[in-house]
Design a protein around this motif. Structure first.
Motif, mmCIF file in Angstrom:
data_model
loop_
_atom_site.group_PDB
_atom_site.id
_atom_site.type_symbol
_atom_site.label_atom_id
_atom_site.label_comp_id
_atom_site.label_asym_id
_atom_site.label_seq_id
_atom_site.Cartn_x
_atom_site.Cartn_y
_atom_site.Cartn_z
ATOM 1 N N ILE A 1 17.933 -62.278 42.259
ATOM 2 C CA ILE A 1 18.068 -62.118 40.810
ATOM 3 C C ILE A 1 16.669 -62.066 40.210
ATOM 4 O O ILE A 1 15.844 -62.953 40.449
ATOM 5 N N GLN A 2 16.434 -60.999 39.455
ATOM 6 C CA GLN A 2 15.115 -60.868 38.844
ATOM 7 C C GLN A 2 15.250 -60.949 37.333
ATOM 8 O O GLN A 2 16.205 -60.456 36.760
ATOM 9 N N HIS A 3 14.258 -61.582 36.725
ATOM 10 C CA HIS A 3 14.231 -61.616 35.263
ATOM 11 C C HIS A 3 13.027 -60.843 34.790
ATOM 12 O O HIS A 3 11.942 -61.009 35.307
ATOM 13 N N VAL A 4 13.263 -59.959 33.858
ATOM 14 C CA VAL A 4 12.135 -59.188 33.340
ATOM 15 C C VAL A 4 11.894 -59.596 31.892
ATOM 16 O O VAL A 4 12.829 -59.999 31.191
ATOM 17 N N VAL A 5 10.658 -59.445 31.474
ATOM 18 C CA VAL A 5 10.306 -59.960 30.149
ATOM 19 C C VAL A 5 10.946 -59.167 29.019
ATOM 20 O O VAL A 5 11.239 -59.696 27.971
ATOM 21 N N TRP A 6 11.162 -57.864 29.254
ATOM 22 C CA TRP A 6 11.648 -57.049 28.136
ATOM 23 C C TRP A 6 13.170 -57.035 27.995
ATOM 24 O O TRP A 6 13.718 -56.358 27.167
ATOM 25 N N ASP A 7 13.841 -57.799 28.812
ATOM 26 C CA ASP A 7 15.304 -57.777 28.719
ATOM 27 C C ASP A 7 15.824 -59.150 29.097
ATOM 28 O O ASP A 7 15.320 -59.779 30.029
#
Lengths: 329, 260
Positions: free
Chosen positions: B241-247
Motif C-alpha cells: 500500500i502506497q500513500h502519495v502526497v497529492w491524493d
C-alpha cells in the motif's frame, strides 16, 4: 437508424394501401365490378342497384373478414414476440392456433348444441396451449428459439392428435367442420363477421394500451423491473390479449398459419422495433396479407376457392426458411 | 438512507450471502469489492429487488423495501447492470426517455418537463450530440453512458452500479468513473457500486465494503480498508500500500499470488 417521422409516414401509407386494396379486391370475382361501380354501390348503401347484393352481401363481408383476421393474427404475433422476447413466437408455431382449433372442433363435433360457445372454447384452448408452451419453453434465461419450436411441436402434435381423434369419432359431422378448419373465408361472410368484429375491436383497443408495456419489456427483464414494472404481470396480460386475438380469429375461420410470423418481421424491417409504429404496421400489413391471400385464392383458380390458410402456408413456409437462412433469430 | 440488515440470500438452495449488514449514507459513494463469486453483485441485485432474499431487512428511507411498491422504488432507486441489451434500432434519446416512465401513470404521456429532464440527462452524460443515433452505433463507453443517462432520467436518489467498467477499456473506465464522481458531487446522488479494480475503488469511494464468501469482511474508508493484510486474506495476493502526497486515497501495488 429508422427515423420516427419516416416510420409514421410508412404506417400511414400502409393503412391507405390497405384501404385501396380493400376497394379493389371487392371488384374481383366471377362478376367483375369496376372501381367506380364499387364506390357507387358503397356510397349508395343498400339502395337497389345491380351490384348491391354482390357487394354488400357477399364480397364486402368476406373482404372485411379477411382484413380483421389478418390484423388480429398479426397483432397477436407481434405481442407474443414482445412477451417471449423472440421473433419466432407466432400463434401458429407456438400451438395457440391449434389449441384453439382443437377446442372449437370439440364443440362443433361433440356438442353442436353449444355452438355459441365457440369463441370461448377457442380462447380456452389457446390459453391452455400458451400455458403449456410457457411451462415447456421457459428457462431461467428466457425463451430461446429452440425451446419455443420444440414446445410448439409438442403442443401442435398433441392438438393434432385431438383433432384427429375427434374427426374419427364424429366422422358424420366432419365435412362442415373441415371446411371451417382449413382457414377458408368462403361462405363465412356475415355470420363470422358478426361473431368476430366486436371482439376484434375490443382487442385492438386493448392493444393500443399494450404498446408501452411491450416497448418496456423488449428492453429486457432487468430494465423493466428497474423501471418499476411487474414483468410477470405484463407477460400474462399481453399473452392473454395475444391469445384472445388469435383465438377469435380461429373461432371465425379456422387455422391460418404464418401471418403472425411473417408480418411482424416485415413490419420491423420497415418501421423498426418501436411498438408505437410496429404494432399498427403489423395490423395494416396483416390485414393486407390475408386480404391478398384470400383474393388470390378465390380468383386465381376460379371457380375453385382455395382457402386463404392454404395460400398462407404456401407463402409462409418458404418465408420461414428464408428467415432461418438469414439467421433472423 | 439505505440500511441492509442481516441479509441472507440463497441461490438454488445454497446460501451465498450470510447475515450481511451495511448501510449507505446519503450523498456518499460506496463501493463493494471482493473476489469473483464472493456475492457482491448478488447483494446489489437483492437490494435492487432483482433477486429475492430469504431473510434480513432492507430499509430505504426508514421504510422496509418489501412494503414499497416497485414503481415507488423506481422513482428513487435505479440499478445499472454490467451489460445491457436493448433493441439495436432504439435511439439514445428514446432509450433515455424510458427513464421517465416510473414517474408516469400507465396512460400518461411524457410532457415538456420530462423532456427537459431527458435533455439534462443527455447533457450530463455528454450524449447530446449522439441523441438521435441508434444504440447499436455507439461504442462500449458511449452505450454505457447512454444507460447511465437513462438511469439519471429516472431522477433517482440512489444509483446502484454493478461493475460499470467491466467491459470497457481503461479510457472509458476512467470516463465512466469520473462521470459518477461528477454526478455525486454536483447533484448529491448517492452511489453504490460493485468494482473489481482496487485502485479505482480506493480513489473513487468514500467508503468500501469488502465481501468474501458471502460474508462482510470489512467496511470503512479506503484508508481503513485497504491494508496489505486485507488484500492477502481476501484475494490471496501480496500487495504493497502506497500513500502519495497529492491524493488521500491509498494506492495498491499488487505483488505475488500467495500460494497456500
Amino acid at each position: 437508424m429508422i427515423k420516427s417521422t419516416r416510420s409514421r409516414a410508412i404506417v400511414i401509407i400502409t393503412f391507405v394501401l390497405a384501404l385501396l386494396l380493400t376497394i379493389v379486391s371487392i371488384g374481383f370475382g366471377s362478376v367483375h365490378i369496376s372501381i367506380p361501380d364499387i364506390l357507387k354501390t358503397l356510397v349508395n348503401g343498400r339502395e337497389d342497384g345491380i351490384f348491391t347484393t354482390i357487394v354488400w352481401d357477399i364480397r364486402l363481408p368476406r373482404v372485411l373478414l379477411a382484413l380483421i383476421i389478418g390484423a388480429n393474427i398479426a397483432i397477436s404475433g407481434a405481442l407474443l414476440q414482445a412477451v417471449m422476447g423472440n421473433p419466432l413466437a407466432d400463434p401458429g408455431l407456438t400451438g395457440v392456433t391449434s389449441g384453439a382449433a382443437a377446442f372449437v372442433l370439440l364443440i362443433m363435433l361433440a356438442k353442436p348444441e353449444y355452438i355459441q360457445l365457440v369463441p370461448i372454447a377457442a380462447f380456452v384452448g389457446g390459453i391452455i396451449a400458451a400455458s403449456i408452451v410457457y411451462a415447456l419453453a421457459w428457462r431461467k434465461s428466457g425463451i430461446t428459439p429452440i425451446t419455443i419450436i420444440l414446445s410448439g411441436v409438442a403442443v401442435n402434435a398433441l392438438c393434432g392428435g385431438i383433432i384427429g381423434f375427434l374427426s374419427i369419432m364424429y366422422s358424420d359431422r366432419l365435412p362442415s367442420a373441415v371446411q371451417w378448419l382449413n382457414g377458408s373465408l368462403a361462405a363465412k361472410g356475415h355470420s363470422a363477421l358478426q361473431m368476430i368484429y366486436v371482439y376484434a375491436i375490443i382487442g385492438w383497443i386493448l392493444s393500443i394500451f399494450a404498446i408501452r408495456k411491450a416497448n418496456i419489456i423488449r428492453l429486457g427483464d432487468q430494465v423493466a423491473v428497474n423501471l418499476g414494472e411487474n414483468v410477470t404481470r405484463i407477460r400474462i396480460v399481453l399473452s392473454i390479449l395475444a391469445v384472445f386475438l388469435a383465438a377469435i380469429s380461429v373461432a371465425a375461420i379456422g387455422m391460418i398459419g404464418f401471418v403472425g410470423l411473417i408480418v411482424p418481421h416485415m413490419a420491423r424491417l420497415l418501421v423498426g422495433s418501436d411498438y408505437k409504429y410496429m404494432l399498427p404496421m403489423s395490423m395494416a400489413m396483416g390485414a393486407i396479407l390475408v386480404l391478398v391471400a384470400d383474393t388470390v385464392g378465390r380468383t386465381l383458380f376460379a371457380p375453385l376457392d382455395i382457402p386463404a390458410g392454404i395460400i398462407m402456408a404456401i407463402i409462409g413456409g418458404p418465408y420461414f426458411l428464408y428467415l432461418m437462412r438469414k439467421k433472423a433469430f | 438512507m439505505l440500511q441492509i440488515e442481516q441479509l441472507s440470500i440463497r441461490y438454488e438452495q445454497k446460501e451465498v450471502v450470510h447475515n450481511f449488514s451495511f448501510d449507505v449514507q446519503k450523498g456518499e459513494i460506496l463501493s463493494i469489492i471482493g473476489p469473483n463469486g464472493s456475492g457482491k453483485s448478488t447483494i446489489l441485485k437483492a437490494v435492487a429487488r432483482m433477486l429475492p432474499y430469504c431473510s434480513g431487512t432492507i430499509t430505504f428511507d426508514q421504510k422496509n423495501m418489501r412494503t414499497l411498491a416497485s414503481k415507488e422504488i423506481a422513482k428513487k432507486m435505479c440499478i445499472l447492470s454490467q451489460r445491457n441489451q436493448a433493441p439495436s434500432d432504439i435511439t439514445v434519446r428514446n432509450l433515455v426517455a424510458y427513464g421517465r416512465y416510473p414517474h408516469k401513470k400507465w396512460f400518461e404521456r411524457l410532457n415538456d418537463e420530462d423532456y427537459a429532464i431527458v435533455d439534462w440527462a443527455l447533457e450530463k452524460t455528454h450524449l447530446t450530440h449522439y441523441q438521435d443515433q441508434s444504440i447499436a452505433a455507439l461504442s462500449g463507453g458511449e452505450s454505457q453512458r447512454a444507460w447511465i443517462a437513462m438511469a439519471l432520467a429516472q431522477k433517482p436518489e440512489i444509483l446502484l452500479l454493478d461493475e460499470p467498467t467491466t467491459y470497457l477499456d481503461i479510457a472509458h473506465q476512467h470516463e465512466i468513473l469520473e462521470l459518477v464522481r461528477e454526478l455525486n458531487r454536483e447533484t448529491g446522488l448517492t452511489v453504490v457500486m460493485v468494482l473489481h479494480d482496487l485502485n479505482q475503488a480506493s480513489s473513487y469511494s468514500d467508503r468500501i465494503v469488502v465481501v468474501k464468501d458471502g460474508h462482510c469482511v470489512q467496511k470503512g474508508t479506503p484508508e481503513e480498508v485497504m491494508t496489505e493484510q486485507m488484500i492477502q486474506s481476501t484475494y490471496k495476493m501480496e500487495a504493497e500500500i502506497q500513500h502519495v502526497v497529492w491524493d488521500t486515497a491509498p494506492r495498491i501495488q499488487l505483488k505475488n499470488t500467495v500460494r497456500s
